[in-house]
Design a protein around this motif. Structure first.
Motif, short mmCIF file in Angstrom:
data_model
loop_
_atom_site.label_atom_id
_atom_site.label_comp_id
_atom_site.label_asym_id
_atom_site.label_seq_id
_atom_site.Cartn_x
_atom_site.Cartn_y
_atom_site.Cartn_z
N ASP A 74 0.81 -1.22 0.00
CA ASP A 74 0.00 0.00 0.00
C ASP A 74 0.85 1.27 0.00
N GLY A 75 2.17 1.10 -0.11
CA GLY A 75 3.07 2.25 -0.17
C GLY A 75 3.51 2.75 1.20
N LYS A 76 2.91 2.24 2.27
CA LYS A 76 3.25 2.66 3.63
C LYS A 76 4.34 1.73 4.20
N PHE A 77 4.97 2.20 5.27
CA PHE A 77 6.04 1.45 5.90
C PHE A 77 5.57 0.83 7.21
N TYR A 78 5.79 -0.48 7.34
CA TYR A 78 5.38 -1.20 8.54
C TYR A 78 6.56 -2.00 9.09
N LYS A 79 6.54 -2.23 10.41
CA LYS A 79 7.57 -3.06 11.01
C LYS A 79 7.47 -4.48 10.47
N THR A 80 8.60 -4.99 10.02
CA THR A 80 8.66 -6.30 9.37
C THR A 80 9.79 -7.12 9.97
N ASP A 81 9.54 -8.41 10.20
CA ASP A 81 10.60 -9.29 10.70
C ASP A 81 11.71 -9.39 9.66
N VAL A 82 12.94 -9.11 10.10
CA VAL A 82 14.09 -9.17 9.19
C VAL A 82 15.22 -9.95 9.85
N THR A 83 16.16 -10.36 9.05
CA THR A 83 17.34 -11.06 9.56
C THR A 83 18.53 -10.73 8.68
N ASP A 84 19.71 -10.78 9.25
CA ASP A 84 20.90 -10.49 8.45
C ASP A 84 21.31 -11.73 7.66
N THR A 85 22.34 -11.58 6.85
CA THR A 85 22.76 -12.66 5.96
C THR A 85 23.18 -13.91 6.73
N GLU A 86 23.96 -13.72 7.79
CA GLU A 86 24.44 -14.87 8.57
C GLU A 86 23.28 -15.66 9.18
N GLN A 87 22.31 -14.95 9.79
CA GLN A 87 21.16 -15.63 10.38
C GLN A 87 20.30 -16.29 9.31
N LEU A 88 20.22 -15.62 8.15
CA LEU A 88 19.37 -16.14 7.09
C LEU A 88 19.89 -17.48 6.56
N PHE A 89 21.21 -17.61 6.48
CA PHE A 89 21.79 -18.89 6.06
C PHE A 89 21.32 -20.01 6.99
N ARG A 90 21.27 -19.72 8.31
CA ARG A 90 20.84 -20.74 9.27
C ARG A 90 19.34 -20.99 9.16
N LEU A 91 18.58 -19.93 8.90
CA LEU A 91 17.13 -20.08 8.79
C LEU A 91 16.74 -20.96 7.61
N ILE A 92 17.48 -20.83 6.51
CA ILE A 92 17.19 -21.60 5.30
C ILE A 92 17.26 -23.11 5.58
N GLN A 93 18.11 -23.50 6.53
CA GLN A 93 18.23 -24.91 6.87
C GLN A 93 16.92 -25.48 7.41
N SER A 94 16.06 -24.60 7.94
CA SER A 94 14.78 -25.03 8.53
C SER A 94 13.65 -25.03 7.51
N ILE A 95 13.96 -24.64 6.27
CA ILE A 95 12.91 -24.54 5.24
C ILE A 95 13.24 -25.51 4.12
N PRO A 96 12.53 -26.64 4.05
CA PRO A 96 12.79 -27.58 2.95
C PRO A 96 12.42 -26.97 1.60
N SER A 97 13.40 -26.83 0.73
CA SER A 97 13.15 -26.21 -0.56
C SER A 97 14.24 -26.59 -1.55
N PRO A 98 13.88 -26.95 -2.79
CA PRO A 98 14.89 -27.25 -3.82
C PRO A 98 15.67 -26.00 -4.22
N LYS A 99 15.16 -24.82 -3.81
CA LYS A 99 15.83 -23.57 -4.17
C LYS A 99 16.85 -23.14 -3.11
N ALA A 100 17.00 -23.93 -2.05
CA ALA A 100 17.85 -23.54 -0.93
C ALA A 100 19.29 -23.27 -1.37
N GLU A 101 19.90 -24.19 -2.10
CA GLU A 101 21.30 -24.02 -2.50
C GLU A 101 21.49 -22.85 -3.47
#
Length: 281
Positions: A74-101
């Protein structure tokens, strides 16, 4: 702490990101990443369930993720859950996906590109052009779009000088400019083009982009001359800037007999005008 919102492209999908100048790191919207990896119709619900599970397992990923303001559909800014690159690498391990690699390789590439861009700012423009080319836009449209980004930045810098706040005030002033020149609010304009989360400017035709640039550039120039002191005066300036492009639009429509603001968009027109594959050389 200086932060810059940006969009990154992974396999033609947009992911909202924020670059933190002080920490020199990217923060990624978790729901956007989940949507890309899982193709879930409800990425927010997926993240909510996953976050609950991770907390039960004692994972620090769910408890330590930050919240930053990111622009919504809607063009407005809202607080959104974010993570940095290092944490995101770990988070991906918890998400089964063929696109992970492939996604991990993309993450590493994004981090390196940003460090290169800090040394050579011209690379930012080159990367933006490549991203739009990958999304199927023509070079002529991309040149207009990149110029529109420059003009938009000049306008928002001017608003900041006048004490306007990012978020609601920026959104209201933008909506006034859009409504004045096009005859439609941002919401009505997006509905006309059947858009939801997509950026409206990314779906404007060349002519629409040019008129929108004229409106925003005029608003900036008028603001510098008029020197508005409060929000109400900035509203009046926004109307005057929009009026400049409105006159141009009406004159063009009178000369061509065609409406400027339509449901068509740049990428759709490009695909429509491409010859069939069996006719291409």
């Amino acid at each position: 702490m200086k932060k810059q919102n940006a969009l990154q492209i992974f396999e033609s999908k947009k992911i909202r990101t924020i670059w933190d100048d002080e920490q020199e790191k990217w923060y990624f919207s978790i729901v956007d990443v989940i949507e890309v990896l899982t193709e879930s119709p409800n990425a927010r619900k997926y993240w909510s369930v996953l976050k609950t599970r991770l907390k039960k397992e004692g994972s620090e990923l769910a408890t330590n993720c930050s919240q930053l303001k990111m622009q919504s559909s809607d063009g407005k800014f809202y607080k959104t859950d974010v993570t940095d690159t290092e944490q995101l690498f770990r988070l991906i391990q918890s998400i089964p996906s063929p696109k992970a690699e492939p996604f991990k390789l993309w993450l590493a590439k994004i981090a390196n590109e940003r460090l290169d861009e800090m040394q050579n700012p011209e690379l930012t423009v080159e990367r933006a052009m490549q991203d739009y080319l990958q999304l199927g836009y023509s070079e002529s449209w991309i040149n207009q779009r990149l110029k529109s980004i420059e003009i938009r930045k000049e306008l928002t810098d001017e608003w900041k000088k006048r004490g306007m706040k990012e978020g609601l005030q920026f959104a209201v002033l933008t909506d006034i400019i859009t409504k004045t020149w096009s005859g439609k609010s941002t919401k009505e304009y997006k509905k006309l083009k059947d858009l939801k989360k997509e950026n409206l400017r990314d779906h404007m035709t060349n002519t629409e982009l040019i008129l929108n640039m004229l409106a925003e550039a005029s608003t900036k120039d008028i603001s510098q001359s008029f020197n508005p002191q409060n929000f109400e005066e900035n509203v009046e300036v926004a109307k005057k800037g929009g009026d400049v492009a409105k006159v141009a639009r009406e004159k063009l429509e009178e000369s061509t007999g065609k409406k400027v603001v339509t449901s068509q968009n740049a990428k759709a027109l490009l695909n429509k005008n491409k010859p069939p594959k069996n006719l291409e050389s």
